[in-house]
Scaffold this motif. Sequence first.
Motif, short mmCIF file in Angstrom:
data_model
loop_
_atom_site.label_atom_id
_atom_site.label_comp_id
_atom_site.label_asym_id
_atom_site.label_seq_id
_atom_site.Cartn_x
_atom_site.Cartn_y
_atom_site.Cartn_z
N THR A 14 0.49 4.06 7.20
CA THR A 14 1.77 4.76 7.12
C THR A 14 2.87 3.83 6.60
OG1 THR A 14 1.09 6.15 8.96
CG2 THR A 14 3.44 6.10 8.46
N GLU A 15 2.91 2.60 7.14
CA GLU A 15 3.92 1.64 6.69
C GLU A 15 3.74 1.31 5.21
OE1 GLU A 15 4.92 -1.37 10.28
OE2 GLU A 15 2.80 -1.30 9.68
N TYR A 16 2.49 1.04 4.81
CA TYR A 16 2.22 0.68 3.42
C TYR A 16 2.64 1.82 2.48
CZ TYR A 16 -0.21 -0.26 -0.92
OH TYR A 16 -0.49 -0.45 -2.24
N LEU A 17 2.21 3.02 2.80
CA LEU A 17 2.52 4.16 1.93
C LEU A 17 4.02 4.41 1.87
CD1 LEU A 17 -0.39 6.54 2.98
CD2 LEU A 17 -0.18 5.28 0.82
N SER A 18 4.71 4.24 2.97
CA SER A 18 6.16 4.50 2.97
C SER A 18 6.93 3.44 2.18
CB SER A 18 6.69 4.58 4.40
OG SER A 18 6.69 3.31 5.01
N ASN A 23 3.38 4.27 -7.90
CA ASN A 23 2.13 5.01 -7.69
C ASN A 23 2.05 5.80 -6.39
OD1 ASN A 23 0.80 4.43 -10.14
ND2 ASN A 23 0.26 2.40 -9.39
N HIS A 24 3.13 5.90 -5.63
CA HIS A 24 3.06 6.63 -4.36
C HIS A 24 2.60 8.07 -4.57
CE1 HIS A 24 4.48 8.86 -0.83
NE2 HIS A 24 4.11 7.77 -0.19
N GLU A 59 -1.59 -4.41 -4.25
CA GLU A 59 -0.19 -4.30 -4.66
C GLU A 59 -0.01 -2.85 -5.11
OE1 GLU A 59 2.35 -6.49 -4.57
OE2 GLU A 59 1.18 -8.26 -3.99
N ASP A 60 1.15 -2.27 -4.87
CA ASP A 60 1.30 -0.84 -5.17
C ASP A 60 1.36 -0.50 -6.66
OD1 ASP A 60 3.93 -1.56 -5.76
OD2 ASP A 60 4.83 -0.22 -4.29
N MET A 66 -4.41 2.49 -7.03
CA MET A 66 -4.01 3.89 -7.07
C MET A 66 -5.23 4.79 -6.96
SD MET A 66 -2.36 5.98 -10.24
CE MET A 66 -3.97 6.39 -10.93
N LEU A 67 -6.33 4.39 -7.57
CA LEU A 67 -7.57 5.16 -7.54
C LEU A 67 -8.35 4.92 -6.24
CD1 LEU A 67 -9.92 6.81 -8.80
CD2 LEU A 67 -10.58 4.71 -10.01
N ASN A 68 -8.49 3.68 -5.82
CA ASN A 68 -9.38 3.33 -4.73
C ASN A 68 -8.81 3.55 -3.33
OD1 ASN A 68 -11.13 2.48 -6.76
ND2 ASN A 68 -10.56 0.35 -6.58
N VAL A 69 -7.53 3.27 -3.15
CA VAL A 69 -6.93 3.36 -1.83
C VAL A 69 -7.03 4.77 -1.24
CG1 VAL A 69 -4.72 3.24 -0.57
CG2 VAL A 69 -5.49 1.30 -1.96
N PRO A 70 -6.71 5.83 -1.98
CA PRO A 70 -6.81 7.15 -1.34
C PRO A 70 -8.26 7.52 -0.98
CG PRO A 70 -6.11 7.36 -3.63
CD PRO A 70 -6.11 5.91 -3.31
N VAL A 71 -9.22 7.05 -1.75
CA VAL A 71 -10.62 7.30 -1.42
C VAL A 71 -10.96 6.59 -0.11
CG1 VAL A 71 -13.02 6.99 -2.18
CG2 VAL A 71 -11.27 7.69 -3.84
#
Length: 189
Positions: A14-18, A23-24, A59-60, A66-71
């Motif tokens: 949550t902290e990272y995404l916020s 690329n958010h 790094e964002d 962008m591809l791997n983190v949501p998976v």
Amino acid sequence: MELLDWFEKGLSSTEYLSRMETNHENVAYIFRHFRLPTEEGEFIEKLQGEELQVLVLTEDWCGDAMLNVPVLLRLAEQCDIEVRFLYRDENLELMDQYLTNGTSRSIPIFIFMKKDGEEVVAWGPRAEAVQQIVHENRSGLPPKDHPKFEEKQKQVIQSLQKMYLEDKNLWKEVYQSMKSAIAEKIYHG
């Protein structure tokens, strides 16, 4: 520092995404639309039983992240795995332990570990199928000292980012690659 200390230092998902400045929206889009294959029940149960946690070096601005983190986040959600994030450039001491080909600080790197901090497997920065696509796209670039190199490289990056966002088969490749690396260690490790 031990892996567990690095993990404790990391940001929650949550902290990272916020805090993401780049690329958010793309990460959120892939996360909303990616689903684990329906036949994954046995693997998910086994993974839940391992009680793993994951430390992510990233790094964002990174297209591969962008591809791997949501998976990864979708897998973590399904398996009750806590994920923590560290920025690569602020944590070079750890990053330098996970160099790609012994020389490159390529990201993201996902370090799967047990609750006691014992590393199970490190995965990243790309699935092999994605690596091949990147290599094919970059092979047409002029030499780095060519006057058009930066312009051409920017075009390649934009093309890859579009592909990462739209080609759901790439999402599946990332998942399968990650799953294979984890499964090899938890079933045979």
